[in-house]
Design an enzyme around this catalytic site. Structure first.
Site, PDB file in Angstrom:
ATOM      1  CG  ASN A  55      -4.314  15.159 -10.198  1.00  0.00           C
ATOM      2  OD1 ASN A  55      -4.821  14.776  -9.153  1.00  0.00           O
ATOM      3  ND2 ASN A  55      -3.002  15.155 -10.379  1.00  0.00           N
ATOM      4  NE  ARG A  56      -3.186  18.527  -5.085  1.00  0.00           N
ATOM      5  CZ  ARG A  56      -2.858  18.137  -3.861  1.00  0.00           C
ATOM      6  NH1 ARG A  56      -3.250  18.847  -2.816  1.00  0.00           N
ATOM      7  NH2 ARG A  56      -2.148  17.045  -3.655  1.00  0.00           N
TER       8      ARG A  56
ATOM      9  CE  LYS B 232       1.280  12.429  -8.552  1.00  0.00           C
ATOM     10  NZ  LYS B 232       0.627  12.473  -7.242  1.00  0.00           N
TER      11      LYS B 232
ATOM     12  CB  ILE C 271     -11.636   4.897  -3.381  1.00  0.00           C
ATOM     13  CG1 ILE C 271     -10.514   5.924  -3.421  1.00  0.00           C
ATOM     14  CG2 ILE C 271     -12.229   4.673  -4.748  1.00  0.00           C
ATOM     15  CD1 ILE C 271      -9.273   5.390  -4.122  1.00  0.00           C
TER      16      ILE C 271
ATOM     17  CE  LYS D 273      -2.119   0.619  -3.197  1.00  0.00           C
ATOM     18  NZ  LYS D 273      -3.524   0.976  -3.372  1.00  0.00           N
TER      19      LYS D 273
ATOM     20  CB  THR E  26      -1.041  -0.071   1.159  1.00  0.00           C
ATOM     21  OG1 THR E  26      -1.936   1.031   1.009  1.00  0.00           O
ATOM     22  CG2 THR E  26      -0.410  -0.034   2.539  1.00  0.00           C
TER      23      THR E  26
ATOM     24  CG  ASP F 111      -5.899  -1.170  -5.450  1.00  0.00           C
ATOM     25  OD1 ASP F 111      -6.438  -1.757  -4.498  1.00  0.00           O
ATOM     26  OD2 ASP F 111      -4.858  -0.472  -5.318  1.00  0.00           O
TER      27      ASP F 111
ATOM     28  N   GLY G  91      -8.656  13.142  -9.113  1.00  0.00           N
ATOM     29  CA  GLY G  91      -7.375  12.525  -8.773  1.00  0.00           C
ATOM     30  C   GLY G  91      -6.759  11.798  -9.953  1.00  0.00           C
ATOM     31  CB  ALA G  92      -4.158  12.141 -11.980  1.00  0.00           C
TER      32      ALA G  92
HETATM   33  N1  LIG Z   1     -10.911   1.802  -0.499  1.00  0.00           N
HETATM   34  C1  LIG Z   1      -9.742   1.217  -0.725  1.00  0.00           C
HETATM   35  O1  LIG Z   1      -9.597  -0.013  -0.688  1.00  0.00           O
HETATM   36  C2  LIG Z   1      -8.573   2.075  -1.117  1.00  0.00           C
HETATM   37  C3  LIG Z   1      -7.515   1.504  -1.845  1.00  0.00           C
HETATM   38  C4  LIG Z   1      -6.464   2.329  -2.214  1.00  0.00           C
HETATM   39  C5  LIG Z   1      -6.461   3.675  -1.835  1.00  0.00           C
HETATM   40  N2  LIG Z   1      -7.493   4.168  -1.118  1.00  0.00           N
HETATM   41  C6  LIG Z   1      -7.510   5.586  -0.731  1.00  0.00           C
HETATM   42  O2  LIG Z   1      -7.518   6.354  -1.896  1.00  0.00           O
HETATM   43  C7  LIG Z   1      -6.732   7.523  -1.782  1.00  0.00           C
HETATM   44  C8  LIG Z   1      -5.782   7.658  -2.952  1.00  0.00           C
HETATM   45  O3  LIG Z   1      -4.946   6.537  -3.047  1.00  0.00           O
HETATM   46  P1  LIG Z   1      -3.872   6.393  -4.229  1.00  0.00           P
HETATM   47  O4  LIG Z   1      -3.145   5.129  -3.967  1.00  0.00           O
HETATM   48  O5  LIG Z   1      -4.532   6.568  -5.549  1.00  0.00           O
HETATM   49  O6  LIG Z   1      -2.935   7.629  -3.915  1.00  0.00           O
HETATM   50  P2  LIG Z   1      -1.900   8.429  -4.856  1.00  0.00           P
HETATM   51  O7  LIG Z   1      -1.370   7.566  -5.930  1.00  0.00           O
HETATM   52  O8  LIG Z   1      -0.959   9.070  -3.918  1.00  0.00           O
HETATM   53  O9  LIG Z   1      -2.812   9.561  -5.552  1.00  0.00           O
HETATM   54  C9  LIG Z   1      -3.480  10.507  -4.780  1.00  0.00           C
HETATM   55  C10 LIG Z   1      -4.183  11.497  -5.694  1.00  0.00           C
HETATM   56  O10 LIG Z   1      -4.979  12.326  -4.869  1.00  0.00           O
HETATM   57  C11 LIG Z   1      -4.691  13.692  -5.140  1.00  0.00           C
HETATM   58  N3  LIG Z   1      -4.824  14.445  -3.903  1.00  0.00           N
HETATM   59  C12 LIG Z   1      -4.402  14.098  -2.670  1.00  0.00           C
HETATM   60  N4  LIG Z   1      -4.746  15.036  -1.778  1.00  0.00           N
HETATM   61  C13 LIG Z   1      -5.395  16.002  -2.460  1.00  0.00           C
HETATM   62  C14 LIG Z   1      -5.989  17.242  -2.091  1.00  0.00           C
HETATM   63  N5  LIG Z   1      -6.004  17.670  -0.839  1.00  0.00           N
HETATM   64  N6  LIG Z   1      -6.584  17.972  -3.067  1.00  0.00           N
HETATM   65  C15 LIG Z   1      -6.601  17.554  -4.329  1.00  0.00           C
HETATM   66  N7  LIG Z   1      -6.039  16.401  -4.739  1.00  0.00           N
HETATM   67  C16 LIG Z   1      -5.455  15.628  -3.812  1.00  0.00           C
HETATM   68  C17 LIG Z   1      -3.280  13.707  -5.662  1.00  0.00           C
HETATM   69  O11 LIG Z   1      -3.150  14.866  -6.451  1.00  0.00           O
HETATM   70  P3  LIG Z   1      -1.723  15.449  -6.950  1.00  0.00           P
HETATM   71  O12 LIG Z   1      -1.308  14.549  -8.056  1.00  0.00           O
HETATM   72  O13 LIG Z   1      -2.026  16.807  -7.381  1.00  0.00           O
HETATM   73  O14 LIG Z   1      -0.819  15.373  -5.743  1.00  0.00           O
HETATM   74  C18 LIG Z   1      -3.249  12.409  -6.469  1.00  0.00           C
HETATM   75  O15 LIG Z   1      -3.781  12.602  -7.749  1.00  0.00           O
HETATM   76  C19 LIG Z   1      -6.048   7.378  -0.431  1.00  0.00           C
HETATM   77  O16 LIG Z   1      -6.727   8.200   0.488  1.00  0.00           O
HETATM   78  C20 LIG Z   1      -6.229   5.959  -0.016  1.00  0.00           C
HETATM   79  O17 LIG Z   1      -6.392   5.821   1.376  1.00  0.00           O
HETATM   80  C21 LIG Z   1      -8.559   3.407  -0.767  1.00  0.00           C
END
Ligand SMILES: NC(=O)c1ccc[n+]([C@@H]2O[C@H](COP(=O)([O-])OP(=O)(O)OC[C@H]3O[C@@H](n4cnc5c(N)ncnc54)[C@H](OP(=O)(O)O)[C@@H]3O)[C@@H](O)[C@H]2O)c1
Length: 298
Positions: A168-169, A173, A238, A83, A79, A119, A143-144
């Site tokens: 996305n910001r 990405k 999610i 990843k 996680t 996922d 998100g991206a």
């Molecule tokens: N339900 C489940 O089983 C599950 C599984 C996996 C993940 N998740 C959850 O999903 C979320 C994302 O996971 P990920 O693995 O995809 O993470 P990641 O690869 O780090 O991507 C996070 C994305 O969220 C954006 N972001 C984060 N904070 C932000 C904010 N305050 N405002 C605007 N954009 C924001 C980031 O934007 P930038 O590119 O601009 O930084 C990026 O695009 C996490 O919170 C995680 O806990 C849940």
């Protein structure tokens, strides 16, 4: 005791007790619900397997993977923040993990560490439960990151999606996921996260809204406004802690159908269990392990 991860399936030999070890690595990891879910499942099907969580900071990933090879670990989940980085430390990838460029499940297959991305099913399965035809569907993704990539690979299995608008910001990405989506033959359109007027307009036109950012985790408000969520939309957040995020609360108020983040957690967990054991996941048991005697939240 027999060697960890080296014996044939214990279900085939009642007199042989095979132990296998599994784990999840990430940072932070204390909050992970995967040990609860997977241990309940192993116990239910009488497998003498155990699953624990290890905190592994980013700069210790390589050493952690080497250690797991040495002890012939049977499998592990990956996680945040590993990843993507894990990909280059593995011996083989499933086709979809390769396309997504990220791995959340690793299986030790005859000494080779093989990476999967469950996922993808974790996101797609709860959506498929609510949508039978994707024909003409407009999708909005916030998100991206890795989860957006998994969503795109999953949605590419479906025919007829009209558009996928991604906000996305970080523009690099964003461009990368747009490229991925277009390679997958999806009609992906990029938007700046800060463009709230566009967000409202796109939201109003979307049948599926998917939050893949961590907005909501700390109780933050979603940038998607209540007035722009259609009542016939499906809204999937999610983020699973808290269970009811601001986005889901707004969606409920409009009468839209919602998908909780824990549904992804469960679906990706079912798939990982099936990869590791070759058995059907005991879904109800895994669900109960998450919700205890109180049952599924509404
Ligand atoms: N339900 C489940 O089983 C599950 C599984 C996996 C993940 N998740 C959850 O999903 C979320 C994302 O996971 P990920 O693995 O995809 O993470 P990641 O690869 O780090 O991507 C996070 C994305 O969220 C954006 N972001 C984060 N904070 C932000 C904010 N305050 N405002 C605007 N954009 C924001 C980031 O934007 P930038 O590119 O601009 O930084 C990026 O695009 C996490 O919170 C995680 O806990 C849940």
């Amino acid at each position: 005791m027999s060697g960890i991860g080296t014996n044939p399936s214990p279900s085939k030999g009642a007199d042989v007790i095979t132990s296998k070890a599994f784990c999840i690595i990430g940072n932070p990891i204390e909050q992970s619900l995967s040990p609860l879910m997977q241990n309940a499942a192993f116990k239910h099907v009488n497998l003498n397997y155990s699953y624990i969580a290890f905190k592994v900071p980013a700069d210790e990933l390589q050493g952690a993977v080497e250690s797991m090879r040495k002890i012939s670990i049977a499998g592990f989940n990956v996680t945040i923040p590993h990843k993507v980085e894990i990909v280059k430390l593995l011996d083989k990838l499933s086709n979809e993990a390769m396309i997504a460029g990220s791995v959340n499940t690793v299986s030790n297959e005859n000494g080779l560490l093989v990476g999967y991305n469950t996922d993808i099913d974790g996101i797609l399965e709860p959506i498929e439960k609510r949508i039978s035809s994707f024909e003409g569907l407009n999708v909005l993704i916030l998100g991206a990151g890795g989860s957006c990539r998994a969503a795109l690979v999953g949605l590419a299995r479906k025919k007829g999606i009209n558009s996928i608008s991604i906000f996305n910001r970080d523009q690099t990405k964003l461009n990368n996921v747009i490229t991925l989506g277009r390679e997958l033959k999806l009609n992906c359109i990029p938007f700046r996260f800060e463009d709230t007027a566009k967000l409202s307009q796109v939201s109003k036109n979307s049948g599926l809204i998917l939050n893949t950012t961590s907005i909501g985790l700390q109780g933050e408000k979603s940038p998607i406004e209540l007035d722009f969520i259609r009542k016939d939309a499906i809204v999937f957040d999610i983020v699973y802690k808290p269970i009811n995020t601001d986005l889901l609360e707004k969606a409920k108020k409009t009468g839209a159908k919602i998908i909780f983040g824990y549904e992804m957690l469960l679906s990706q967990g079912y798939k990982a269990f099936e990869i590791w054991t070759g058995m059907k996941a005991p879904r109800e048991v895994m669900k109960q392990a998450l919700f205890g005697i109180f049952g599924e939240p509404k």
